[in-house]
Design a protein around this motif. Sequence first.
Motif, PDB file in Angstrom:
ATOM      1  N   GLY A 383      -5.582  -4.978 -14.360  1.00 46.32           N
ATOM      2  CA  GLY A 383      -4.912  -3.708 -14.646  1.00 46.32           C
ATOM      3  C   GLY A 383      -4.904  -2.733 -13.502  1.00 46.32           C
ATOM      4  N   MET A 384      -5.349  -1.507 -13.808  1.00 45.43           N
ATOM      5  CA  MET A 384      -5.265  -0.429 -12.836  1.00 45.43           C
ATOM      6  C   MET A 384      -6.164  -0.662 -11.623  1.00 45.43           C
ATOM      7  SD  MET A 384      -5.526   3.636 -13.473  1.00 45.43           S
ATOM      8  CE  MET A 384      -7.192   3.531 -14.085  1.00 45.43           C
ATOM      9  N   ALA A 385      -7.343  -1.274 -11.829  1.00 49.96           N
ATOM     10  CA  ALA A 385      -8.221  -1.548 -10.693  1.00 49.96           C
ATOM     11  C   ALA A 385      -7.544  -2.494  -9.707  1.00 49.96           C
ATOM     12  CB  ALA A 385      -9.532  -2.143 -11.184  1.00 49.96           C
ATOM     13  N   LEU A 386      -6.926  -3.547 -10.230  1.00 50.09           N
ATOM     14  CA  LEU A 386      -6.224  -4.506  -9.370  1.00 50.09           C
ATOM     15  C   LEU A 386      -5.042  -3.833  -8.677  1.00 50.09           C
ATOM     16  CD1 LEU A 386      -5.823  -7.381  -8.352  1.00 50.09           C
ATOM     17  CD2 LEU A 386      -4.550  -7.887 -10.451  1.00 50.09           C
ATOM     18  N   ALA A 387      -4.309  -3.011  -9.414  1.00 49.48           N
ATOM     19  CA  ALA A 387      -3.168  -2.296  -8.842  1.00 49.48           C
ATOM     20  C   ALA A 387      -3.616  -1.346  -7.731  1.00 49.48           C
ATOM     21  CB  ALA A 387      -2.434  -1.527  -9.937  1.00 49.48           C
ATOM     22  N   THR A 388      -4.768  -0.675  -7.939  1.00 48.99           N
ATOM     23  CA  THR A 388      -5.296   0.245  -6.928  1.00 48.99           C
ATOM     24  C   THR A 388      -5.669  -0.494  -5.652  1.00 48.99           C
ATOM     25  OG1 THR A 388      -6.164   1.721  -8.653  1.00 48.99           O
ATOM     26  CG2 THR A 388      -7.084   1.967  -6.441  1.00 48.99           C
ATOM     27  N   PHE A 389      -6.401  -1.602  -5.800  1.00 47.77           N
ATOM     28  CA  PHE A 389      -6.782  -2.393  -4.634  1.00 47.77           C
ATOM     29  C   PHE A 389      -5.547  -2.889  -3.880  1.00 47.77           C
ATOM     30  CE2 PHE A 389     -10.952  -3.289  -6.877  1.00 47.77           C
ATOM     31  CZ  PHE A 389     -11.707  -2.567  -5.970  1.00 47.77           C
ATOM     32  N   ALA A 390      -4.566  -3.403  -4.642  1.00 45.75           N
ATOM     33  CA  ALA A 390      -3.354  -3.945  -4.025  1.00 45.75           C
ATOM     34  C   ALA A 390      -2.578  -2.856  -3.285  1.00 45.75           C
ATOM     35  CB  ALA A 390      -2.470  -4.590  -5.089  1.00 45.75           C
ATOM     36  N   GLY A 391      -2.464  -1.678  -3.899  1.00 44.09           N
ATOM     37  CA  GLY A 391      -1.737  -0.574  -3.270  1.00 44.09           C
ATOM     38  C   GLY A 391      -2.391  -0.113  -1.978  1.00 44.09           C
ATOM     39  N   ILE A 392      -3.722   0.028  -2.008  1.00 40.87           N
ATOM     40  CA  ILE A 392      -4.444   0.455  -0.805  1.00 40.87           C
ATOM     41  C   ILE A 392      -4.303  -0.593   0.300  1.00 40.87           C
ATOM     42  CG2 ILE A 392      -6.756   0.861   0.131  1.00 40.87           C
ATOM     43  CD1 ILE A 392      -7.480   2.181  -2.537  1.00 40.87           C
ATOM     44  N   LEU A 393      -4.434  -1.865  -0.074  1.00 40.42           N
ATOM     45  CA  LEU A 393      -4.336  -2.943   0.913  1.00 40.42           C
ATOM     46  C   LEU A 393      -2.945  -2.990   1.545  1.00 40.42           C
ATOM     47  CD1 LEU A 393      -5.663  -5.394   2.257  1.00 40.42           C
ATOM     48  CD2 LEU A 393      -4.842  -6.796   0.343  1.00 40.42           C
ATOM     49  N   LEU A 394      -1.898  -2.926   0.711  1.00 35.53           N
ATOM     50  CA  LEU A 394      -0.534  -2.950   1.236  1.00 35.53           C
ATOM     51  C   LEU A 394      -0.269  -1.758   2.147  1.00 35.53           C
ATOM     52  CD1 LEU A 394       1.515  -4.087  -1.901  1.00 35.53           C
ATOM     53  CD2 LEU A 394       1.196  -5.368   0.223  1.00 35.53           C
ATOM     54  N   ASN A 395      -0.785  -0.592   1.759  1.00 34.81           N
ATOM     55  CA  ASN A 395      -0.579   0.604   2.575  1.00 34.81           C
ATOM     56  C   ASN A 395      -1.231   0.458   3.947  1.00 34.81           C
ATOM     57  OD1 ASN A 395       0.016   3.541   3.028  1.00 34.81           O
ATOM     58  ND2 ASN A 395      -2.210   3.643   3.029  1.00 34.81           N
ATOM     59  N   LEU A 396      -2.353  -0.253   3.991  1.00 35.68           N
ATOM     60  CA  LEU A 396      -3.067  -0.411   5.262  1.00 35.68           C
ATOM     61  C   LEU A 396      -2.459  -1.489   6.154  1.00 35.68           C
ATOM     62  CD1 LEU A 396      -6.781  -0.114   4.036  1.00 35.68           C
ATOM     63  CD2 LEU A 396      -5.424   1.613   5.225  1.00 35.68           C
ATOM     64  N   VAL A 397      -1.892  -2.558   5.538  1.00 36.26           N
ATOM     65  CA  VAL A 397      -1.438  -3.691   6.355  1.00 36.26           C
ATOM     66  C   VAL A 397       0.061  -3.687   6.658  1.00 36.26           C
ATOM     67  CG1 VAL A 397      -3.318  -5.131   5.499  1.00 36.26           C
ATOM     68  CG2 VAL A 397      -1.093  -5.247   4.366  1.00 36.26           C
ATOM     69  N   LEU A 398       0.871  -3.065   5.774  1.00 36.05           N
ATOM     70  CA  LEU A 398       2.314  -3.060   6.040  1.00 36.05           C
ATOM     71  C   LEU A 398       2.630  -2.138   7.215  1.00 36.05           C
ATOM     72  CD1 LEU A 398       3.982  -2.968   2.488  1.00 36.05           C
ATOM     73  CD2 LEU A 398       3.949  -4.866   4.110  1.00 36.05           C
ATOM     74  N   PRO A 399       3.374  -2.603   8.191  1.00 35.38           N
ATOM     75  CA  PRO A 399       3.688  -1.758   9.356  1.00 35.38           C
ATOM     76  C   PRO A 399       4.533  -0.555   8.968  1.00 35.38           C
ATOM     77  CG  PRO A 399       4.997  -3.782   9.387  1.00 35.38           C
ATOM     78  CD  PRO A 399       3.996  -3.945   8.289  1.00 35.38           C
ATOM     79  N   ARG A 400       4.165   0.586   9.487  1.00 33.91           N
ATOM     80  CA  ARG A 400       4.922   1.802   9.182  1.00 33.91           C
ATOM     81  C   ARG A 400       6.300   1.754   9.813  1.00 33.91           C
ATOM     82  NH1 ARG A 400       1.615   5.299   6.681  1.00 33.91           N
ATOM     83  NH2 ARG A 400      -0.574   4.676   6.716  1.00 33.91           N
ATOM     84  N   GLY A 401       6.507   0.841  10.758  1.00 33.95           N
ATOM     85  CA  GLY A 401       7.807   0.677  11.384  1.00 33.95           C
ATOM     86  C   GLY A 401       8.879   0.198  10.429  1.00 33.95           C
ATOM     87  N   LEU A 402       8.457  -0.357   9.261  1.00 31.37           N
ATOM     88  CA  LEU A 402       9.444  -0.769   8.256  1.00 31.37           C
ATOM     89  C   LEU A 402      10.312   0.405   7.844  1.00 31.37           C
ATOM     90  CD1 LEU A 402       7.555  -3.161   5.789  1.00 31.37           C
ATOM     91  CD2 LEU A 402       9.451  -3.731   7.287  1.00 31.37           C
ATOM     92  N   ASN A 403       9.677   1.555   7.639  1.00 36.54           N
ATOM     93  CA  ASN A 403      10.419   2.748   7.253  1.00 36.54           C
ATOM     94  C   ASN A 403      11.355   3.208   8.363  1.00 36.54           C
ATOM     95  OD1 ASN A 403       9.151   2.710   4.806  1.00 36.54           O
ATOM     96  ND2 ASN A 403       7.833   4.490   5.187  1.00 36.54           N
ATOM     97  N   GLU A 404      10.868   3.094   9.586  1.00 35.35           N
ATOM     98  CA  GLU A 404      11.703   3.514  10.723  1.00 35.35           C
ATOM     99  C   GLU A 404      12.925   2.607  10.856  1.00 35.35           C
ATOM    100  OE1 GLU A 404       9.110   3.460  14.037  1.00 35.35           O
ATOM    101  OE2 GLU A 404       7.787   5.042  13.263  1.00 35.35           O
ATOM    102  N   ASP A 405      12.712   1.270  10.662  1.00 36.53           N
ATOM    103  CA  ASP A 405      13.826   0.333  10.731  1.00 36.53           C
ATOM    104  C   ASP A 405      14.865   0.621   9.666  1.00 36.53           C
ATOM    105  OD1 ASP A 405      12.529  -0.885  12.786  1.00 36.53           O
ATOM    106  OD2 ASP A 405      11.694  -2.521  11.592  1.00 36.53           O
ATOM    107  N   ASP A 406      14.371   0.950   8.461  1.00 38.78           N
ATOM    108  CA  ASP A 406      15.293   1.263   7.359  1.00 38.78           C
ATOM    109  C   ASP A 406      16.107   2.503   7.678  1.00 38.78           C
ATOM    110  OD1 ASP A 406      14.333  -0.867   5.964  1.00 38.78           O
ATOM    111  OD2 ASP A 406      12.960   0.292   4.726  1.00 38.78           O
TER     112      ASP A 406
END
Length: 415
Positions: A383-406
């Motif tokens: 549930g929410m614990a898994l969603a929280t971990f996943a959200g934090i992890l994605l925020n840390l590993v996904l390159p912020r350049g994705l937004n710039e490219d978009d």
Amino acid sequence: MAKQQRIVDVQERLPLGESLPLSLQHLFAMFGSTVLVPFLTGLNPSIALLTSGIGTLLYILLTKGMIPGYLGSSFAFIGPIIAVSKSQGVGAALFGCLLSGVVYIIVAGIIRTSGTRWLDRLLPPVVVGSIVIVIGLGLAGVAVDMASKDWTVASVALLIAIVASAFFRGFLGVIPILLGIIGGFVFAAIRGLVDFSAVGKAAWFAMPEFTMPHASWTAAIVIAPVALVTIAEHIGHLLVTQNIVGRDLMKNPGLHRSMLGDGVATALAGLVGGPPSTTYGENIGVMAITRVYSVWVIGGAAVFAVLFSFIGKFSAMITSIPVPVMGGISILLFGIIASAGLRMLVESGINYTHKRNLIISSVILVLGVGGAKINIGDLQIEGMALATFAGILLNLVLPRGLNEDDAAESEQVVH
């Protein structure tokens, strides 16, 4: 020319005759929400009141009497507490609540030495807003199930709360949850759906029944991370409070002291059987309306909460509230929580044409609302614990350049 309303400053002490009714007003503002959490999670309402009062007094002490904040039961923990209680018992859930207070205390120490920039990077609005939506929508099934036991009673309680929230002004507009519970209770009693036998048998004075936690690392993994979300809520409430009272509370006495007070109160609550605490927006609203910011008034409300927790008939009256009444109230309340998350995303200017934002929110929402579970040995994260971990992890590993490219792609399309 209208007379300007007097401002009562943070450390100003009013005469007892003025202070007592103002303290009772704060008690009423927090009461409906504070007792709803133990009602839904199976915890003791008297302990919730007791820990709410003691926790608030500790908060005032640890913030050197400089922050007028009332601590009540946190709604963010309802889903995780219910899930852990069903699988491992209430004691295990309380262990998770205790550790969530420890998380607060650790974060307070880090903020004292390192500031808050790391926290902004760990929990940006796209993560927090999405998780808050999960908190509300993840509880939707609980609310509907409770209301479905008698839709007529649930609808009356819901309608009263909606009318109070939408049309009432002043203090009455701050306590729509309490008014909905009272109105729904009276309607259910008229229909003969309330059993008053337990109230008649209850003693006027009764010691609250304490429940001790027992260690469970599964509970720790499921419940403790929720503190990361409520920490963001805490910061938001402190910013609103300092704007109301006209002081920089983030610097003096400091966010770390405010966080420490909340953490100690939450850990204490978990230690004796109460739900985790959080600063209450309802009481901030009362301060904005009355322009009375005195910590003595807030402290008086805390003392009243402690005294009420020892009245046996009062506790019996709370437990006699029919389930459909709370179900109707919960439909509004959980919806408001989800909407607050949506509002956070909108006000933060989150752009969902950016792939990075879209991916983070999508994964959090589906994992959280869908009730996803993973097993790591004997540990189960869901549930929410898994969603929280996943959200934090994605925020840390996904390159912020994705937004710039978009953004660059969008500009090319426009031209």
